[in-house]
Design a protein around this motif. Structure first.
Motif, PDB file in Angstrom:
ATOM      1  N   GLU A 243       2.837 -14.387 -13.463  1.00  0.00           N
ATOM      2  CA  GLU A 243       3.220 -15.042 -14.714  1.00  0.00           C
ATOM      3  C   GLU A 243       4.737 -15.225 -14.784  1.00  0.00           C
ATOM      4  O   GLU A 243       5.229 -16.271 -15.222  1.00  0.00           O
ATOM      5  N   ALA A 244       5.475 -14.199 -14.353  1.00  0.00           N
ATOM      6  CA  ALA A 244       6.935 -14.281 -14.382  1.00  0.00           C
ATOM      7  C   ALA A 244       7.442 -15.344 -13.409  1.00  0.00           C
ATOM      8  O   ALA A 244       8.365 -16.107 -13.731  1.00  0.00           O
ATOM      9  N   GLU A 245       6.846 -15.416 -12.225  1.00  0.00           N
ATOM     10  CA  GLU A 245       7.238 -16.444 -11.248  1.00  0.00           C
ATOM     11  C   GLU A 245       6.965 -17.846 -11.799  1.00  0.00           C
ATOM     12  O   GLU A 245       7.780 -18.764 -11.629  1.00  0.00           O
ATOM     13  N   ALA A 246       5.832 -18.003 -12.477  1.00  0.00           N
ATOM     14  CA  ALA A 246       5.460 -19.316 -13.007  1.00  0.00           C
ATOM     15  C   ALA A 246       6.384 -19.762 -14.133  1.00  0.00           C
ATOM     16  O   ALA A 246       6.492 -20.964 -14.418  1.00  0.00           O
ATOM     17  N   ALA A 247       7.050 -18.822 -14.792  1.00  0.00           N
ATOM     18  CA  ALA A 247       7.916 -19.159 -15.926  1.00  0.00           C
ATOM     19  C   ALA A 247       9.291 -19.654 -15.500  1.00  0.00           C
ATOM     20  O   ALA A 247      10.035 -20.212 -16.308  1.00  0.00           O
ATOM     21  N   VAL A 248       9.646 -19.473 -14.214  1.00  0.00           N
ATOM     22  CA  VAL A 248      10.971 -19.872 -13.734  1.00  0.00           C
ATOM     23  C   VAL A 248      11.122 -21.390 -13.818  1.00  0.00           C
ATOM     24  O   VAL A 248      10.208 -22.148 -13.475  1.00  0.00           O
ATOM     25  N   CYS A 249      12.284 -21.841 -14.301  1.00  0.00           N
ATOM     26  CA  CYS A 249      12.542 -23.280 -14.474  1.00  0.00           C
ATOM     27  C   CYS A 249      13.977 -23.591 -14.062  1.00  0.00           C
ATOM     28  O   CYS A 249      14.785 -22.677 -13.900  1.00  0.00           O
ATOM     29  N   PRO A 250      14.325 -24.859 -13.893  1.00  0.00           N
ATOM     30  CA  PRO A 250      15.715 -25.205 -13.563  1.00  0.00           C
ATOM     31  C   PRO A 250      16.653 -24.874 -14.725  1.00  0.00           C
ATOM     32  O   PRO A 250      16.247 -24.892 -15.890  1.00  0.00           O
ATOM     33  N   ALA A 251      17.899 -24.599 -14.397  1.00  0.00           N
ATOM     34  CA  ALA A 251      18.901 -24.346 -15.438  1.00  0.00           C
ATOM     35  C   ALA A 251      19.197 -25.648 -16.176  1.00  0.00           C
ATOM     36  O   ALA A 251      19.510 -26.663 -15.542  1.00  0.00           O
ATOM     37  N   PRO A 252      19.119 -25.666 -17.508  1.00  0.00           N
ATOM     38  CA  PRO A 252      19.296 -26.911 -18.252  1.00  0.00           C
ATOM     39  C   PRO A 252      20.744 -27.344 -18.440  1.00  0.00           C
ATOM     40  O   PRO A 252      21.007 -28.480 -18.850  1.00  0.00           O
ATOM     41  N   ALA A 253      21.709 -26.464 -18.164  1.00  0.00           N
ATOM     42  CA  ALA A 253      23.123 -26.786 -18.368  1.00  0.00           C
ATOM     43  C   ALA A 253      23.943 -26.172 -17.245  1.00  0.00           C
ATOM     44  O   ALA A 253      23.509 -25.210 -16.599  1.00  0.00           O
ATOM     45  N   PRO A 254      25.145 -26.711 -17.000  1.00  0.00           N
ATOM     46  CA  PRO A 254      25.956 -26.204 -15.875  1.00  0.00           C
ATOM     47  C   PRO A 254      26.440 -24.774 -16.090  1.00  0.00           C
ATOM     48  O   PRO A 254      26.671 -24.332 -17.213  1.00  0.00           O
ATOM     49  N   ILE A 255      26.584 -24.062 -14.966  1.00  0.00           N
ATOM     50  CA  ILE A 255      27.078 -22.682 -14.952  1.00  0.00           C
ATOM     51  C   ILE A 255      28.176 -22.608 -13.891  1.00  0.00           C
ATOM     52  O   ILE A 255      27.932 -22.942 -12.725  1.00  0.00           O
ATOM     53  N   ASP A 256      29.376 -22.190 -14.284  1.00  0.00           N
ATOM     54  CA  ASP A 256      30.507 -22.112 -13.371  1.00  0.00           C
ATOM     55  C   ASP A 256      31.069 -20.701 -13.329  1.00  0.00           C
ATOM     56  O   ASP A 256      31.158 -20.019 -14.361  1.00  0.00           O
TER      57      ASP A 256
END
Length: 381
Positions: A243-256
């Motif tokens: 369930e935890a693996e399935a919840a992973v998604c792309p980051a919606p905003a930049p991270i620097d």
């Protein structure tokens, strides 16, 4: 499933953040205390907290509690627990003991008596006793004595939960992962807005930001103490991991993340790859004053260097006014969170914090200063 009394530790100052996490994991009777939160939960709750909590230190399952007057009564309390229900005689164990105004002559002797009680229970049942291992035990038993009250726990976490499993190289004074995550959660970061750490060092805060932004459970890369207990439910644990693996998604905003130390940036990039978030963080080699926003209305969370020697403190105090001007000039609309033990930082930056949150970095008394950067409105006269 039976519900057990639990105590979940955390860095001091993050108790309310942890309490919200525990409630989200299904815990009941959630009550913050100094250095942690007490609650109740089933084994599934225990598994979920270990897997998903970003601020927890350890998840301790309470086995017994009673008033005691001496080490011999502690032995009696420990001898009343059905230890073979929890682990096998072939497994090794370790006793950890902590006290607060403990009404005992010696915590070391108290730990020894607890160890004797565990071994004696096994001898009665099987005729043999488990071995003690101080370096790599299969099972850890925690004893806490406050005044005349003793509580015995079994540690379901194993290694402390801030050890996510991704950090191989660090800076001189690395921030623990659960404290870094706590700073982000205190600033209401959820990954939906741009993020920057201009003093990123070996990358811990930026990596924790990426884990939050991608909804990646912090415990996906490691093993836990509960996997060695007799009542371990492998099918349930596999389901929770899936369930935890399935919840992973792309980051919606930049991270620097940026720093002026190339070696630390290489470590940060390696750590991010190990955490499976290497593709959503941009690392930049630059001076902090050369950093520029990577979007609108974003968040800076950073742990600037803290001077110990007089020359270091003087150099940092000379930098702070420049940091204040840099933020006001380039980061209007952003929130800046600076975590430091230097109480003079905001005054020297000529900025007024919206919030000052007391926290501890180990035993170091520190503050998270949260600043709302509205152009021209935060200047101190």
């Amino acid at each position: 499933m039976s519900a057990y009394p639990l105590f979940v530790s955390c860095p001091r100052g993050l108790e309310n953040v942890l309490a919200a996490e525990l409630a989200a994991c299904g815990a009941g009777a959630v009550v913050p205390a100094e250095g942690g939160v007490s609650c109740r939960g089933t084994l599934e709750t225990v598994y979920r907290i270990n897997l998903h909590s970003r601020t927890a230190g350890r998840v301790l399952l309470q086995l017994a509690q009673a008033a005691i007057r001496n080490e011999h009564e502690l032995y009696t309390l420990a001898a009343g627990i059905d230890w073979p229900q929890w682990f096998d005689v072939a497994q090794s164990f370790k006793i950890r003991i902590d006290g607060k105004k403990a009404a005992l002559k010696s915590l070391e002797f108290a730990a020894l008596k607890t160890k004797d009680a565990v071994c004696d229970v096994f001898r009665k049942v099987s005729g043999s006793r488990p071995n003690v291992s101080k370096s790599a035990p299969d099972v850890q038993i925690q004893v806490f004595v406050q005044d005349k009250n003793a509580t015995l726990f079994i540690d379901t976490s194993g290694e402390a939960l801030f050890k996510r499993g991704y950090r191989s190289e660090t800076g001189v004074a690395p921030l623990r992962e659960n404290l870094a995550a706590g700073l982000l959660l205190l600033a209401d970061y959820d990954g939906s807005r741009p993020f920057m750490d201009p003093f990123c060092g070996s990358g811990t805060i930026a990596i924790e930001a990426a884990l939050i932004a991608t909804r990646r459970a912090p415990g996906l890369k490691r093993r836990f103490g509960f996997e060695r207990l007799k009542n371990f439910d492998a099918a349930l644990w596999q389901r929770l991991q899936q369930e935890a693996e399935a919840a992973v998604c792309p980051a919606p905003a930049p991270i620097d993340g940026s720093d002026n130390d190339r070696a630390l940036l290489r470590s940060a990039a390696a750590n991010a790859l190990a955490a499976d978030v290497g593709d959503c963080i941009r690392w930049q080699h630059q001076d902090v004053l050369d950093s520029r926003p990577n979007g609108d209305k974003g968040l800076i969370i950073s742990n600037p260097p803290y001077g110990v020697r007089l020359a270091e403190i003087q150099a940092l105090h000379a930098l702070y006014p420049q940091l204040g001007s840099w933020l006001k000039q380039h980061f209007a609309g952003w929130t800046a969170g600076l975590f430091t033990a230097d109480r003079d930082m905001p005054k020297l930056m000529r900025l007024s914090p919206k919030r000052k949150i007391p926290l501890y970095n180990g035993n170091l008394d520190a503050r998270l200063f949260l600043l709302e950067m509205v152009a021209g409105s935060n200047r101190r006269t």
